[in-house]
Design a protein around this motif. Structure first.
Motif, PDB file in Angstrom:
ATOM      1  N   LYS A 277     -44.328 -31.155 -35.792  1.00  0.00           N
ATOM      2  CA  LYS A 277     -43.470 -31.535 -36.869  1.00  0.00           C
ATOM      3  C   LYS A 277     -43.926 -30.130 -38.132  1.00  0.00           C
ATOM      4  N   LYS A 278     -45.275 -30.405 -38.228  1.00  0.00           N
ATOM      5  CA  LYS A 278     -45.406 -29.407 -39.026  1.00  0.00           C
ATOM      6  C   LYS A 278     -45.628 -28.071 -38.461  1.00  0.00           C
ATOM      7  N   HIS A 279     -45.656 -27.993 -37.397  1.00  0.00           N
ATOM      8  CA  HIS A 279     -45.615 -26.355 -36.932  1.00  0.00           C
ATOM      9  C   HIS A 279     -44.210 -25.545 -36.913  1.00  0.00           C
ATOM     10  N   ASP A 280     -42.959 -26.992 -36.672  1.00  0.00           N
ATOM     11  CA  ASP A 280     -41.546 -26.431 -36.964  1.00  0.00           C
ATOM     12  C   ASP A 280     -40.892 -26.497 -38.318  1.00  0.00           C
ATOM     13  N   GLU A 281     -41.949 -26.948 -39.353  1.00  0.00           N
ATOM     14  CA  GLU A 281     -41.968 -26.668 -40.810  1.00  0.00           C
ATOM     15  C   GLU A 281     -42.300 -25.784 -41.522  1.00  0.00           C
ATOM     16  N   VAL A 282     -43.751 -24.951 -40.690  1.00  0.00           N
ATOM     17  CA  VAL A 282     -44.481 -23.829 -40.969  1.00  0.00           C
ATOM     18  C   VAL A 282     -43.243 -22.820 -41.042  1.00  0.00           C
ATOM     19  N   ARG A 283     -42.617 -23.293 -39.331  1.00  0.00           N
ATOM     20  CA  ARG A 283     -42.087 -22.228 -38.783  1.00  0.00           C
ATOM     21  C   ARG A 283     -40.900 -20.921 -39.683  1.00  0.00           C
ATOM     22  N   GLU A 284     -40.194 -21.981 -40.347  1.00  0.00           N
ATOM     23  CA  GLU A 284     -39.068 -22.451 -40.821  1.00  0.00           C
ATOM     24  C   GLU A 284     -39.060 -21.913 -42.306  1.00  0.00           C
ATOM     25  N   GLU A 285     -40.353 -22.195 -43.176  1.00  0.00           N
ATOM     26  CA  GLU A 285     -40.689 -21.999 -44.333  1.00  0.00           C
ATOM     27  C   GLU A 285     -41.186 -19.758 -44.115  1.00  0.00           C
ATOM     28  N   ALA A 286     -41.919 -19.869 -42.745  1.00  0.00           N
ATOM     29  CA  ALA A 286     -41.995 -18.113 -43.103  1.00  0.00           C
ATOM     30  C   ALA A 286     -40.679 -17.470 -42.704  1.00  0.00           C
ATOM     31  N   GLU A 287     -39.806 -18.343 -42.236  1.00  0.00           N
ATOM     32  CA  GLU A 287     -38.654 -17.329 -42.036  1.00  0.00           C
ATOM     33  C   GLU A 287     -37.951 -17.065 -42.800  1.00  0.00           C
ATOM     34  N   ARG A 288     -37.513 -17.883 -43.727  1.00  0.00           N
ATOM     35  CA  ARG A 288     -36.740 -18.582 -45.327  1.00  0.00           C
ATOM     36  C   ARG A 288     -37.615 -16.963 -45.947  1.00  0.00           C
ATOM     37  N   TRP A 289     -38.777 -16.698 -46.197  1.00  0.00           N
ATOM     38  CA  TRP A 289     -40.301 -16.251 -46.653  1.00  0.00           C
ATOM     39  C   TRP A 289     -39.970 -14.648 -45.942  1.00  0.00           C
ATOM     40  N   MET A 290     -39.406 -14.825 -45.505  1.00  0.00           N
ATOM     41  CA  MET A 290     -39.419 -13.175 -44.889  1.00  0.00           C
ATOM     42  C   MET A 290     -37.699 -12.747 -45.304  1.00  0.00           C
ATOM     43  N   GLU A 291     -36.976 -13.194 -45.063  1.00  0.00           N
ATOM     44  CA  GLU A 291     -34.965 -13.227 -45.837  1.00  0.00           C
ATOM     45  C   GLU A 291     -35.280 -12.937 -47.077  1.00  0.00           C
ATOM     46  N   GLY A 292     -36.446 -13.380 -47.832  1.00  0.00           N
ATOM     47  CA  GLY A 292     -36.407 -12.902 -49.388  1.00  0.00           C
ATOM     48  C   GLY A 292     -37.023 -11.888 -50.028  1.00  0.00           C
ATOM     49  N   VAL A 293     -38.226 -11.486 -48.262  1.00  0.00           N
ATOM     50  CA  VAL A 293     -38.693  -9.950 -48.760  1.00  0.00           C
ATOM     51  C   VAL A 293     -37.433  -8.888 -49.065  1.00  0.00           C
ATOM     52  N   ALA A 294     -38.373  -7.849 -49.945  1.00  0.00           N
ATOM     53  CA  ALA A 294     -37.239  -6.420 -49.695  1.00  0.00           C
ATOM     54  C   ALA A 294     -37.346  -5.823 -48.591  1.00  0.00           C
ATOM     55  N   ARG A 295     -35.838  -5.570 -48.422  1.00  0.00           N
ATOM     56  CA  ARG A 295     -35.397  -4.689 -46.866  1.00  0.00           C
ATOM     57  C   ARG A 295     -36.572  -3.638 -47.051  1.00  0.00           C
ATOM     58  N   SER A 296     -36.975  -2.749 -48.010  1.00  0.00           N
ATOM     59  CA  SER A 296     -38.084  -1.647 -47.464  1.00  0.00           C
ATOM     60  C   SER A 296     -39.261  -2.459 -46.711  1.00  0.00           C
ATOM     61  N   THR A 297     -39.558  -3.599 -47.809  1.00  0.00           N
ATOM     62  CA  THR A 297     -40.207  -3.838 -47.336  1.00  0.00           C
ATOM     63  C   THR A 297     -40.373  -4.078 -45.975  1.00  0.00           C
ATOM     64  N   ARG A 298     -39.909  -4.883 -45.932  1.00  0.00           N
ATOM     65  CA  ARG A 298     -39.650  -6.367 -43.967  1.00  0.00           C
ATOM     66  C   ARG A 298     -39.288  -4.350 -42.930  1.00  0.00           C
ATOM     67  N   ASP A 299     -38.528  -3.762 -43.222  1.00  0.00           N
ATOM     68  CA  ASP A 299     -38.692  -2.088 -42.405  1.00  0.00           C
ATOM     69  C   ASP A 299     -40.544  -2.059 -42.779  1.00  0.00           C
ATOM     70  N   ASN A 300     -40.870  -1.714 -43.227  1.00  0.00           N
ATOM     71  CA  ASN A 300     -42.455  -1.427 -43.036  1.00  0.00           C
ATOM     72  C   ASN A 300     -42.999  -2.215 -42.343  1.00  0.00           C
ATOM     73  N   ILE A 301     -43.048  -3.617 -42.253  1.00  0.00           N
ATOM     74  CA  ILE A 301     -44.078  -4.573 -42.054  1.00  0.00           C
ATOM     75  C   ILE A 301     -43.203  -4.328 -40.179  1.00  0.00           C
ATOM     76  N   HIS A 302     -42.169  -4.423 -39.741  1.00  0.00           N
ATOM     77  CA  HIS A 302     -41.343  -4.528 -38.918  1.00  0.00           C
ATOM     78  C   HIS A 302     -42.465  -2.722 -38.042  1.00  0.00           C
ATOM     79  N   LEU A 303     -42.036  -2.374 -38.874  1.00  0.00           N
ATOM     80  CA  LEU A 303     -42.684  -0.454 -38.420  1.00  0.00           C
ATOM     81  C   LEU A 303     -44.182  -0.781 -37.551  1.00  0.00           C
TER      82      LEU A 303
END
Length: 765
Positions: free
Chosen positions: A673-699
């Motif tokens: 349960k804790k794992h799923d909660e943290v996973r959702e929070e991490a995905e939500r945080w990634m969606e809020g990151v600026a697009r240019s920053t997210r592209d650099n992370i993926h690169l």
């Protein structure tokens, strides 16, 4: 319909059948039984009609027999085609003879040495696509390919070009050594190594290999003088002065080793009731034991096959065929798997009118010759084959046998069955006993040739000392010796360490920038073979020392530590390596086969690096021309540092791997349960990151890893957790704190707090 018209119709039908099967066959597939058996049946049907086939039809029938591997029958039909009063073969028919010759060579190359189980000893072996022997890799290898690595004359101590003793030896970057005059190249085209085929281009003049030249001078001084005399004889021969060339060759034989003094050659003539001349049998000097000559007296020491081959050619030019054949047989005895020696012997036998023996010699020559070199020889040997067929052909009155069809019920019951027609395919041409016996002899000599071992003619007469093979840098016996373009030789590891600091030769200070940029360094084969052969115990000891050094340099007991940053399990970590000490570390990790090292972050205290780190596995290395490299690594497991040390400039440590403690059964539900909660929070945080920053992370780090099945059983927990920790804006101390944690629940709680804090700031990082 007239006979000529009917035969033309049959020939057209045969062509049509072959065209249809050629269209059906797949790319790269050879024409086998499927395309030629119908042609054979069509020809037999023609004879049943009572019509006399044309000469072209008979040649086409013989060609079809060749392609399906029925060589004895093909020989019978070809001999019938060239009988007296028959038409002379035209260009197309000569092509069929060339096909027969190539099929015979293929059969000899792939024949089995031992008797086949359940084989009919009375029948002649034929070659089909299913019977051709192959290597474990699936590729067929000829006698030439199996002997190529030993040089043109099979001598491992000799030049890879001429096979003789080295005269001004030069070593190419592929590791093979030649006489300087044997490396013939054209400006702009370069030179292709005759051993491995590697293409070489030279920006400057070739330089003599210093250590090899010194060894040759010490170990084979007499042979060097003999080689110089042989070279002088070659020059005189090219000028047309054969008598003076013979005198030089005689001096070379006397200096390099005494003549054979009656020693039997590889193949000698003995009476054979099946032929008017003789047959070939194994001589006493031709042995399966490579050390047989060691028991000979000094005046029977074998010599260089090159001088006998060259002298044989000189005798041939002067019309002294008997002496030419004698020298050619000596060359074959010395080097039974040297194609040119068999060619010289065939030329001598043909000059003496012994056509059948000449054909066997030429056939063995083709078996030992590469395909590009064989093209001009095939044309010449085809003429010899035609002479053999004419010599063994039946008389002018020979007729084709009419194959008997199925007997009708109302046929004459008193007609006797032909015994030769029972139980199998019918012979349309009477078997040619002489030709079939010749083919059996070819098969027999090919088997002897495969069993033979080449005797090394460059035997060491002086004492060899270990100091003759010492590296000038480490002062130890060479290990993986590499010869530079300037002619100096070093251990591979010694040379690499020197080039890490300065791209110059350690001895002459010559520039090695291009040599360093290519990094295509191969071990010098001559020195490697010489050490293994002449100093086997010392070589074995040196190998053990090298292996022990690699184990000590890459194991957990003394693991190399790259002090740079914090790395995490399952997360890629690209590195730019430019310091000499870390270049050495990467090479040792690759050479040992472990392909791993430790990564720790630097500290300001006396210890120098953190007490916990990550084992990185090397996935790929890309080198720059100046020696720098980009290393693609990924985290494998975590470890704790027990003791610290140094080795050749870089840090080392005795480490202890550790992993997460597995959760108990009653805690597993809460952990998921804790794992799923943290996973959702991490995905939500990634969606809020600026697009240019997210592209650099993926690169740099790739996408967020998916959730593994049964992630709670993994030694380091789910990979996506480490991926999120790696991209978070944390300092080294915070990252090291995560690395220290041995429980997944504790790591998830800490990560959730950080993500919550960053979420409150709207994901601005």
């Amino acid at each position: 319909m007239s006979t000529a018209a009917y035969s033309t119709n049959v020939s057209d039908r045969a062509r049509l059948i072959l065209q249809i099967h050629r269209r059906k066959k797949k790319p790269g597939q050879t024409m086998g039984d499927d395309g030629n058996e119908p042609v054979i049946r069509l020809f037999e049907e023609t004879l049943r009609t009572g019509k006399e086939p044309s000469t072209e039809d008979i040649w086409r029938y013989a060609g079809a027999l060749t392609r399906v591997g029925r060589i004895p029958e093909a020989l019978d039909v070809f001999a019938y085609c060239v009988r007296p009063r028959s038409n002379s073969p035209n260009l197309t028919q000569s092509t069929w003879l060339s096909e027969l010759l190539e099929k015979m060579v293929s059969c000899l190359n792939h024949i089995e040495i031992g008797p086949r189980p359940n084989a009919n000893k009375e029948s002649s072996p034929t070659l089909t696509s299913e019977q051709e022997s192959t290597e474990p890799s699936g590729k067929k290898r000829t006698l030439y390919q199996r002997e190529r690595e030993k040089g043109p004359t099979g001598c491992c101590f000799g030049c890879c070009g001429c096979g003789g003793v080295f005269c001004y030896p030069v070593t190419l970057s592929c590791g093979h050594t030649f006489c300087k005059r044997c490396v013939r190249y054209k400006e702009g085209l370069g030179y292709s190594c005759s051993m491995c085929g590697q293409k070489h281009t030279f920006s400057s003049q070739l330089v003599v290999s210093v250590i090899i030249a010194e060894l040759v001078e010490k170990l084979w001084s007499n042979e060097m003088e003999a080689a110089k005399l042989r070279t002088e004889g070659n020059a005189l021969f090219e000028e047309g002065n054969c008598e003076e060339a013979l005198r030089k060759y005689d001096e070379s034989v006397t200096l390099g080793g005494a003549p054979w003094n009656g020693c039997q050659p590889f193949l000698t003539l003995s009476p054979d009731p099946m032929t008017k001349g003789g047959t070939l049998k194994q001589g006493t000097a031709y042995s399966q034991n490579p050390h047989e000559f060691e028991s000979m007296s000094e005046d029977e020491t074998p010599d260089d096959a090159l001088v006998y081959s060259n002298r044989s050619l000189a005798y041939q030019r002067l019309g002294r065929a008997e002496e030419a054949l004698r020298d050619a047989e000596s060359a074959v005895t010395l080097r039974p798997k040297w194609a040119k020696a068999h060619y010289r012997r065939g030329a001598g036998q043909r000059s003496l009118g012994r056509v059948e023996e000449a054909f066997i010699s030429f056939l063995l020559c083709l078996c030992l010759t590469s395909e590009p070199q064989a093209s001009p020889i095939i044309s010449e040997v085809t003429k010899v084959l035609l002479s053999v067929l004419k010599l063994c052909s039946p008389g002018a009155g020979c007729k084709l046998k009419r194959p008997q069809g199925p007997r009708d019920e109302d046929s004459d019951p008193s007609r006797q069955e032909d015994p030769s027609d029972a139980g199998g395919s019918q012979q349309l041409v009477k078997p040619n006993t002489r030709l079939r016996h010749l083919w059996e002899r070819c098969l027999s000599e090919a088997k002897k040739l495969k069993r033979s071992e080449t005797v090394e003619f460059l035997r060491v007469k002086n004492d060899v000392k270990r100091g003759d093979f010492d590296c000038p840098l480490c002062l130890r016996m060479y290990w993986q010796p590499i010869t530079t373009p300037c002619g100096h030789t070093f251990c591979k590891s010694c040379l690499e360490r020197s080039l890490d600091h300065n791209p110059e030769c350690p001895l002459c200070k010559g520039p090695l920038d291009l040599f360093l940029a290519k990094r295509d360094w191969k071990v010098t084969q001559f020195l490697e073979y010489a050490m293994q052969t002449l100093l086997p115990e010392e070589f074995e000891e040196r190998m053990k020392i090298h292996e022990e050094e690699l184990r000590n340099a890459t194991g957990f007991q003394d693991m190399p530590i790259f002090v740079c940053t914090v790395a995490f399990p399952s997360v890629q970590c690209p590195l730019h390596v430019f310091e000499p000490r870390y270049r050495l570390m990467m090479r040792r990790a690759m050479e040992s086969g472990t392909r791993h090292f430790g990564m720790c972050s630097p500290t300001s205290d006396a210890q120098g690096f953190s007490g916990v780190g990550t084992l990185l596995e090397i996935r790929d290395i890309q080198y720059f021309p100046d020696g720098r490299s980009v290393v693609d690594t990924i985290g494998a497991k975590r470890f704790r540092v027990l003791t610290r040390g140094t080795r050749d400039g870089y840090n080392t440590a005795t480490v202890e791997p550790f992993m997460d403690m597995p959760p108990s059964e009653d805690m597993l539900t809460e952990l998921k349960k804790k794992h799923d909660e943290v996973r959702e929070e991490a995905e939500r945080w990634m969606e809020g990151v600026a697009r240019s920053t997210r592209d650099n992370i993926h690169l740099h780090f790739g996408s967020m890893p998916p959730v593994e099945p049964e992630y709670w059983t993994l030694p380091n927990g789910p990979a996506w957790v480490w991926w999120v920790i790696a991209i978070l804006p944390l300092d080294n101390n915070a990252q090291l704190a995560f690395l220290h944690m041995s429980g997944m629940e504790k790591r998830l709680n800490a990560l959730l707090r950080i993500l919550g804090y960053l979420g409150d700031r709207n994901g601005n990082i």
